[in-house]
Motif scaffolding. Structure first.
Motif, PDB file in Angstrom:
ATOM      1  N   ALA A  54      18.473  -0.697  60.617  1.00  0.00           N
ATOM      2  CA  ALA A  54      19.776  -2.329  59.871  1.00  0.00           C
ATOM      3  C   ALA A  54      19.185  -3.241  61.142  1.00  0.00           C
ATOM      4  CB  ALA A  54      21.224  -1.673  61.464  1.00  0.00           C
ATOM      5  N   ASP A  55      17.927  -2.897  61.783  1.00  0.00           N
ATOM      6  CA  ASP A  55      17.765  -3.931  62.441  1.00  0.00           C
ATOM      7  C   ASP A  55      17.050  -4.637  61.696  1.00  0.00           C
ATOM      8  OD1 ASP A  55      18.621  -3.518  65.157  1.00  0.00           O
ATOM      9  OD2 ASP A  55      16.924  -1.911  65.135  1.00  0.00           O
ATOM     10  N   SER A  56      15.608  -4.103  60.722  1.00  0.00           N
ATOM     11  CA  SER A  56      15.132  -4.424  59.355  1.00  0.00           C
ATOM     12  C   SER A  56      15.777  -5.550  58.768  1.00  0.00           C
ATOM     13  CB  SER A  56      14.565  -3.893  58.533  1.00  0.00           C
ATOM     14  OG  SER A  56      13.802  -3.521  57.672  1.00  0.00           O
ATOM     15  N   LEU A  57      17.311  -5.033  58.362  1.00  0.00           N
ATOM     16  CA  LEU A  57      17.876  -5.201  57.545  1.00  0.00           C
ATOM     17  C   LEU A  57      18.608  -6.949  58.186  1.00  0.00           C
ATOM     18  CD1 LEU A  57      18.459  -4.839  54.574  1.00  0.00           C
ATOM     19  CD2 LEU A  57      21.224  -4.318  55.139  1.00  0.00           C
ATOM     20  N   LYS A  58      19.332  -6.276  59.337  1.00  0.00           N
ATOM     21  CA  LYS A  58      19.577  -8.007  59.975  1.00  0.00           C
ATOM     22  C   LYS A  58      18.151  -8.783  60.105  1.00  0.00           C
ATOM     23  CE  LYS A  58      21.182  -9.737  64.515  1.00  0.00           C
ATOM     24  NZ  LYS A  58      21.437  -9.494  65.796  1.00  0.00           N
ATOM     25  N   SER A  59      16.490  -8.354  59.661  1.00  0.00           N
ATOM     26  CA  SER A  59      15.821  -9.397  60.045  1.00  0.00           C
ATOM     27  C   SER A  59      15.530 -10.146  58.548  1.00  0.00           C
ATOM     28  CB  SER A  59      14.154  -8.868  60.624  1.00  0.00           C
ATOM     29  OG  SER A  59      14.213  -8.593  61.529  1.00  0.00           O
ATOM     30  N   PHE A  60      15.511  -9.326  57.474  1.00  0.00           N
ATOM     31  CA  PHE A  60      15.418 -10.022  56.327  1.00  0.00           C
ATOM     32  C   PHE A  60      16.761 -10.870  55.757  1.00  0.00           C
ATOM     33  CE2 PHE A  60      17.171  -9.744  51.561  1.00  0.00           C
ATOM     34  CZ  PHE A  60      15.773  -9.610  50.472  1.00  0.00           C
ATOM     35  N   LYS A  61      18.589 -10.103  56.705  1.00  0.00           N
ATOM     36  CA  LYS A  61      18.737 -11.491  56.524  1.00  0.00           C
ATOM     37  C   LYS A  61      18.372 -12.752  57.049  1.00  0.00           C
ATOM     38  CE  LYS A  61      22.615  -8.192  55.479  1.00  0.00           C
ATOM     39  NZ  LYS A  61      23.825  -8.156  56.058  1.00  0.00           N
ATOM     40  N   SER A  62      17.469 -12.667  57.646  1.00  0.00           N
ATOM     41  CA  SER A  62      17.996 -13.858  59.307  1.00  0.00           C
ATOM     42  C   SER A  62      17.036 -14.685  58.823  1.00  0.00           C
ATOM     43  CB  SER A  62      17.586 -13.696  60.100  1.00  0.00           C
ATOM     44  OG  SER A  62      16.971 -14.843  61.431  1.00  0.00           O
ATOM     45  N   LEU A  63      15.262 -14.109  57.470  1.00  0.00           N
ATOM     46  CA  LEU A  63      14.001 -14.290  58.099  1.00  0.00           C
ATOM     47  C   LEU A  63      13.550 -15.182  56.165  1.00  0.00           C
ATOM     48  CD1 LEU A  63      12.454 -12.560  60.282  1.00  0.00           C
ATOM     49  CD2 LEU A  63      13.169 -14.746  60.648  1.00  0.00           C
TER      50      LEU A  63
END
Length: 509
Positions: A99-108
């Protein structure tokens, strides 16, 4: 950095802040190395046979530029594109990447970023071949391979309804963007490379030796053209950028290199339009004991070979859908006879200057006073016939006084053994039975010097070193020259600025 961000567009500032966010988190937005195992093209070739929702247990690591992102919630779809334009979808789910990796993907991650993805090839529910990203304890499912600070250009529709991403001027000025968003731009780069490879292969197989001649020259020559000038501080001397390699390649023939060629950059300080560029690439070749007839055969052979190698056929398809046929033998005409037929009157090397000027006036041609009669005759030919020479045509036997480096015709007085090759209405190549008599060559170059003194800025200079080389004995020789950029024009139907990867353009004010 602060000054840069203050003056940058908003989207650039946003992306630059993401870059800084990565750095603050100890993540390099431009890593030096990534665990790449395969390419997009290789994945497509190896796993195209996967059925709907079928999965492979193989794990691949690949990179591509982000061209599209869609999805929401716990699943993201990303379209990646490689340098050749091959595309592949990557799928990132919260369950597989975290979940954290996907959140970073959407953000970065933004459009235009280079992205590394590690995962298994699968066929999606919609039938799209994809890579399903997965993380392990040791390997991240994705990484930014290079953070793009500027966004990709947006598509727009012109007044006539044409969908475009870049204007013609933007395509030329920012060719790197052109190659990212327009397949035709990438294709042109590869076609050009294939043409160059094919030409070299032809000449190498025929026993020619490729050499390099100087770009900086103390005396300009080898063509009728206005040169660029520069100054060399070390020698405190003025120099010219090469307008043609001819005189040095002929020196090589004198030295015993009986078959020699060069693919070179030339520079001519003249106009720029759809078929002329001040910096361009030329092929020149010289063959001892050849003639303009043998060079015509070779020219047809290597053009047809290049068409097969780069375009797949001697019948090339142009942008309007028409097919241009380069196969078989090519038409040959006499310059003077063809012009006489077009004019419906007598026209020859003996036509008086007054009559030549009158005919030129009928075509609205502006003839400078320093033009010799042969140059006027060539201008008339071009006006009367040049644009109409659509099929491949060798125009033969030009005037002596406008051809200072060419041998006198063996049987026709007043003309030389020279042809110009016209394809699709423009001049593509030229060839000579070369002038090898040093006495006559000296006389011709003296005449050129006098023409220069009378205001002809394209006249050649008296090159004493070249004449001394000829005096050592130059064998009978056939020589030819062809604009490589124009050959691409003939194959693709594009203007010269499209065939040159990075053409010189006027600076914006």
């Amino acid at each position: 950095m602060k000054d840069f961000l203050e003056n940058a567009p908003e989207q650039v500032r946003v992306r630059a802040n993401k870059r800084q966010e990565m750095l603050d988190a100890g993540v390099d937005p431009y890593p030096v190395e990534l665990p790449i195992t395969t390419t997009i093209a290789q994945v497509r070739e190896a796993y195209e046979s996967l059925g709907e929702e079928e999965e492979s247990q193989d794990v691949v690591g690949l990179v591509g530029r982000v061209m599209a992102v869609r999805g929401s919630g716990k699943l993201q779809f990303v379209v990646l594109q490689d340098g050749a334009g091959n595309q592949l979808q990557a799928m990132l789910s919260a369950k597989a990447v975290g979940a954290d990796s996907l959140k970073s993907f959407k953000s970065l991650v933004d459009l235009g970023d280079h992205l590394f993805v590690r995962g298994r090839p699968i066929r999606s529910k919609r039938g799209e071949l994809s890579v399903f990203a997965e993380a392990t304890e040791d390997e991240a499912a994705w990484r930014i391979a290079s953070k793009a600070l500027r966004p990709l250009p947006k598509a727009f529709v012109t007044d006539d309804g044409t969908a475009m991403t870049l204007s013609e001027d933007q395509r030329v000025r920012r060719r790197y963007l052109d190659m990212i968003v327009r397949p035709a731009a990438r294709d042109m780069v590869r076609v050009r490379a294939n043409v160059v490879y094919s030409l070299r292969e032809y000449f190498h197989d025929a026993g020619f030796i490729e050499i390099e001649t100087p770009m900086l020259q103390t005396i300009h020559g080898g063509a009728a053209a206005r040169p660029f000038t520069t100054h060399m501080n070390a020698y405190d001397t003025d120099l010219f950028l090469r307008i043609a390699p001819e005189l040095f390649l002929k020196r090589a023939v004198v030295g015993g290199v009986d078959k020699v060629f060069e693919i070179n950059r030339n520079f001519r300080n003249e106009g720029a339009d759809s078929s002329h560029s001040p910096e361009f690439t030329m092929l020149e070749a010289y063959e001892a004991y050849g003639t303009y007839d043998s060079m015509a055969r070779r020219t047809r052979e290597f053009i047809q070979k290049a068409a097969r190698d780069a375009m797949g056929s001697e019948q090339v398809t142009l942008p309007d859908g028409s097919v241009y046929d380069l196969s078989g033998s090519w038409r040959e005409i006499s310059m003077f006879e063809a012009t006489a037929d077009a004019l419906g009157r007598e026209f020859s090397v003996d036509t008086p200057r007054e009559e030549l000027l009158a005919i030129a006036g009928e075509f609205g041609l502006d003839i400078p006073d320093h033009y010799v009669n042969g140059k006027i005759a060539e201008e008339i030919f071009e006006a009367a016939l040049g644009d109409d020479l659509y099929e491949p045509t060798f125009v033969r036997d030009y005037p002596v006084d406008s051809s200072p480096l060419v041998r006198q015709h063996r049987s026709k007085p007043g003309v030389v053994e020279k042809w110009d090759l016209y394809i699709r209405g423009f001049e593509l190549a030229t060839a000579y039975s070369e002038l090898v008599d040093p006495v006559v060559q000296r006389e011709r170059l003296v005449e050129q010097s006098l023409a220069a003194a009378q205001g002809d800025e394209e006249a050649m200079s008296l090159d004493e070193d070249f004449l001394e080389a000829m005096e050592q004995g130059m064998p009978p020789t056939g020589g030819m020259g062809m604009g490589l950029d124009r050959l691409l024009m003939a194959f693709t139907g594009q203007g010269i600025r499209e065939t040159i990867t990075f053409p010189l353009v006027k600076k914006l004010s």
